[in-house]
Write a protein that holds these residues in place. Structure first.
Motif, short mmCIF file in Angstrom:
data_model
loop_
_atom_site.label_atom_id
_atom_site.label_comp_id
_atom_site.label_asym_id
_atom_site.label_seq_id
_atom_site.Cartn_x
_atom_site.Cartn_y
_atom_site.Cartn_z
N PHE A 24 0.83 -1.19 0.00
CA PHE A 24 0.00 0.00 0.00
C PHE A 24 0.87 1.25 0.00
N ALA A 25 2.08 1.14 0.57
CA ALA A 25 3.02 2.27 0.56
C ALA A 25 3.38 2.66 -0.87
N TYR A 26 3.60 1.65 -1.72
CA TYR A 26 3.93 1.93 -3.12
C TYR A 26 2.75 2.61 -3.82
N ASP A 27 1.54 2.06 -3.61
CA ASP A 27 0.35 2.65 -4.22
C ASP A 27 0.15 4.09 -3.75
N THR A 28 0.42 4.34 -2.48
CA THR A 28 0.31 5.68 -1.93
C THR A 28 1.27 6.64 -2.62
N THR A 29 2.51 6.19 -2.79
CA THR A 29 3.56 7.05 -3.34
C THR A 29 3.34 7.36 -4.81
N VAL A 30 2.97 6.36 -5.60
CA VAL A 30 2.87 6.58 -7.05
C VAL A 30 1.50 7.05 -7.50
N ARG A 31 0.46 6.78 -6.69
CA ARG A 31 -0.89 7.14 -7.14
C ARG A 31 -1.60 8.14 -6.22
N ARG A 32 -1.69 7.81 -4.92
CA ARG A 32 -2.52 8.62 -4.03
C ARG A 32 -1.92 10.01 -3.79
N TRP A 33 -0.62 10.10 -3.52
CA TRP A 33 -0.04 11.42 -3.25
C TRP A 33 -0.17 12.36 -4.44
N PRO A 34 0.12 11.93 -5.67
CA PRO A 34 -0.10 12.86 -6.80
C PRO A 34 -1.56 13.31 -6.92
N ILE A 35 -2.51 12.41 -6.64
CA ILE A 35 -3.93 12.79 -6.69
C ILE A 35 -4.22 13.87 -5.64
N ILE A 36 -3.67 13.69 -4.45
CA ILE A 36 -3.89 14.66 -3.37
C ILE A 36 -3.28 16.01 -3.72
N ILE A 37 -2.08 16.00 -4.29
CA ILE A 37 -1.44 17.27 -4.70
C ILE A 37 -2.27 17.93 -5.80
N ASP A 38 -2.76 17.13 -6.75
CA ASP A 38 -3.60 17.68 -7.82
C ASP A 38 -4.86 18.33 -7.25
N SER A 39 -5.46 17.70 -6.23
CA SER A 39 -6.67 18.28 -5.64
C SER A 39 -6.35 19.61 -4.96
N ALA A 40 -5.15 19.72 -4.36
CA ALA A 40 -4.73 20.98 -3.77
C ALA A 40 -4.54 22.05 -4.84
N ILE A 41 -3.97 21.66 -5.96
CA ILE A 41 -3.76 22.60 -7.07
C ILE A 41 -5.10 23.13 -7.59
N VAL A 42 -6.08 22.23 -7.74
CA VAL A 42 -7.41 22.64 -8.18
C VAL A 42 -8.02 23.65 -7.20
N LYS A 73 5.62 17.11 -7.15
CA LYS A 73 5.20 15.88 -7.86
C LYS A 73 6.35 15.31 -8.69
N LYS A 74 7.14 16.18 -9.31
CA LYS A 74 8.28 15.72 -10.10
C LYS A 74 9.33 15.06 -9.21
N GLU A 75 9.55 15.63 -8.01
CA GLU A 75 10.46 15.00 -7.04
C GLU A 75 10.02 13.58 -6.72
N LEU A 76 8.74 13.43 -6.49
CA LEU A 76 8.19 12.11 -6.18
C LEU A 76 8.47 11.13 -7.31
N ALA A 77 8.13 11.54 -8.52
CA ALA A 77 8.28 10.66 -9.68
C ALA A 77 9.73 10.28 -9.92
N ALA A 78 10.65 11.18 -9.58
CA ALA A 78 12.08 10.94 -9.80
C ALA A 78 12.73 10.21 -8.63
N ASP A 79 11.97 9.92 -7.58
CA ASP A 79 12.50 9.28 -6.37
C ASP A 79 13.70 10.07 -5.84
N ALA A 80 13.51 11.38 -5.71
CA ALA A 80 14.60 12.26 -5.27
C ALA A 80 14.90 12.07 -3.79
N PRO A 81 16.11 12.46 -3.35
CA PRO A 81 16.44 12.40 -1.92
C PRO A 81 15.55 13.35 -1.12
#
Length: 453
Positions: A24-42, A73-81
């Motif tokens: 579920f941690a993987y699903d959260t990182t790749v799917r849920r967090w970007p959705i949450i950030i997108d909702s904040a942007i909206v 979101k780009k940091e997340l996708a790039a698995d940045a430090p």
């Protein structure tokens, strides 16, 4: 594992991390967090559209905030430090010390899920905190309010039931109080199902089903409580302490859940099972729907606004019952009987195993309470270190030595919406694993635990 070997990045059992693609941690990182950030942007864009003619500077700065969220979101996708926090909030030094001490070489994927999930909300807050015109802005407030508005049926149902629950005739009989307690503790438990950070897969009907408060629905749902210490909690609750008769709630979600928490707190005060209620909430916007200090008066305001709930079938009696109850709640706050407090510790990325060392003032104060109720999934994850304990591990062991030995009065009310679960019997473990998938009984919110130290 020896206690000396345990650190926030090295729990007693393996931590959940997004490096496991089946988790579920993987699903959260790749799917849920970007959705949450997108909702904040909206949400921010809506506010920009509302203010751009009257406040050009705020609108212009809002576009920079949106860009900063896109960069996150780009940091997340790039698995940045994971980098240090850059603002000057009261918790910044603590956060950066934790990062440097335990997570200095971690990225968005290989850090622990618990720390990283807290870190992303802290980074979102940093963006607003570094601004000039948006510092106090809650990009999740619209979602909280709109979800609460959709809870109108359960809100009016509970408000109209409340006079019967606090009838003085009931207070004279422990047997009657116990019956009401068992109903209210379940309402308080299942009210936790409305978690906006986890609703990306839930329909409106699912939410309404979980908010149902009719007695037959509650009786039906009791079979889904996998570890049930409600009777033990009652035995502790009815005892009169020698000092202040205080009950603490470590809150989770705003809106309907905290409304239900208030129903329970109100009942405790009215029937004399508590003389003082302390609500502990978050200092900043957190996990989308978590309660902040400003969310309590905002909820009262919504309830007293006759046009807030668009329920066609509500009657004048319904409105009056809600108004009388909420005005009583406001009086509790005014009189100091109910306090809503925040503390930086609640938004650290650490397990509650570290409360005594990282927030000794909070730790010592909460020990004064007769009972401390930890609400919801994140509080549960932090209590049990968010690691892969065997599910039959006793709750007392999983909450760590400081909490177990000094807090002999902790109860957790939690619907299961993440991996960690402890406190099951061998029989319950065999039964649930034979008839439900891991995702269903650990992640879906369909099952729950009520556990007491």
């Amino acid at each position: 594992m020896a206690n000396s070997d345990i650190t926030p990045n090295n729990p007693p059992y393996p931590a959940f991390r997004a490096t496991n693609k089946e988790s579920f941690a993987y699903d959260t990182t790749v799917r849920r967090w970007p959705i949450i950030i997108d909702s904040a942007i909206v949400d921010i864009q809506k506010t920009i559209d509302e203010v751009e003619k009257s406040d050009e500077k705020k609108a212009k700065e809002g576009t920079l905030i949106i860009q900063a969220l896109e960069d996150l979101k780009k940091e997340l996708a790039a698995d940045a430090p994971l980098r240090p926090i850059k603002d000057n909030h009261s918790d910044t030094d603590k956060w950066n010390t934790h990062l440097q001490t335990w997570f200095s070489n971690c990225t968005w994927f290989n850090g622990t899920w618990l720390f990283n999930e807290c870190y992303i909300y802290r980074r979102i807050y940093e963006i607003f905190n570094l601004s000039t015109h948006w510092q106090k802005y809650d990009c999740f407030e619209r979602q909280k309010i709109n979800t609460f508005r959709g809870s109108h049926a359960a809100v009016f149902d509970l408000a109209t039931k409340m006079p019967g629950l606090i009838d003085p005739a009931n207070a004279s009989s422990l047997e009657k109080l116990e019956l009401i307690y068992h109903e209210l503790i379940q309402v308080c438990l299942w009210g936790n199902a409305t978690d906006l950070s986890l609703l990306t897969n839930m329909s409106k009907e699912d939410i309404q089903r979980l908010q149902a408060v009719e007695k037959d629905r509650l009786a039906e749902r009791r079979q889904y409580i996998l570890a049930d210490d409600t009777q033990k909690v009652w035995e502790a609750l009815k005892r009169k302490p020698s000092g202040v008769n205080r009950v603490d709630f470590v809150l989770d979600n705003a809106g309907f859940e905290v409304f239900v928490d208030m129903i329970f707190a109100d009942w405790l005060l009215q029937v004399g099972l508590a003389d003082k209620i302390v609500f502990h909430c978050k200092e900043m916007p957190w996990f989308v729907s978590d309660v902040m200090p400003k969310d309590m008066p905002l909820m009262f305001q919504c309830c007293l606004d006759e046009d807030f709930f668009a329920e066609e079938n509500k009657t004048e009696a319904d409105r009056r019952a809600l108004m009388i109850m909420v005005k009583r709640w406001q009086q509790y706050v005014q009189d100091g009987v109910l306090e809503c407090r925040s503390h930086d510790f609640w938004t650290y990325g650490l397990s509650y195993w570290y409360m005594k060392s990282e927030a000794p003032d909070l730790f010592e104060d909460m020990k004064k309470a007769k009972l401390v109720l930890y609400k919801g999934d994140l509080n549960y994850r932090k209590l049990v270190f968010d690691c892969d304990f065997p599910v039959t591990t006793p709750f007392k062991e999983a909450i760590g030595p400081a909490m177990a030995n000094d807090f002999t009065h902790i109860v957790t009310l939690r619907t299961n919406k993440a991996d960690p679960v402890v406190g099951l019997t061998d029989e319950t473990k065999r039964d649930i694993e034979s008839r439900a998938t891991r995702q269903e009984w650990r992640f879906s919110g369909k099952y729950a635990v009520v556990e007491f130290n």
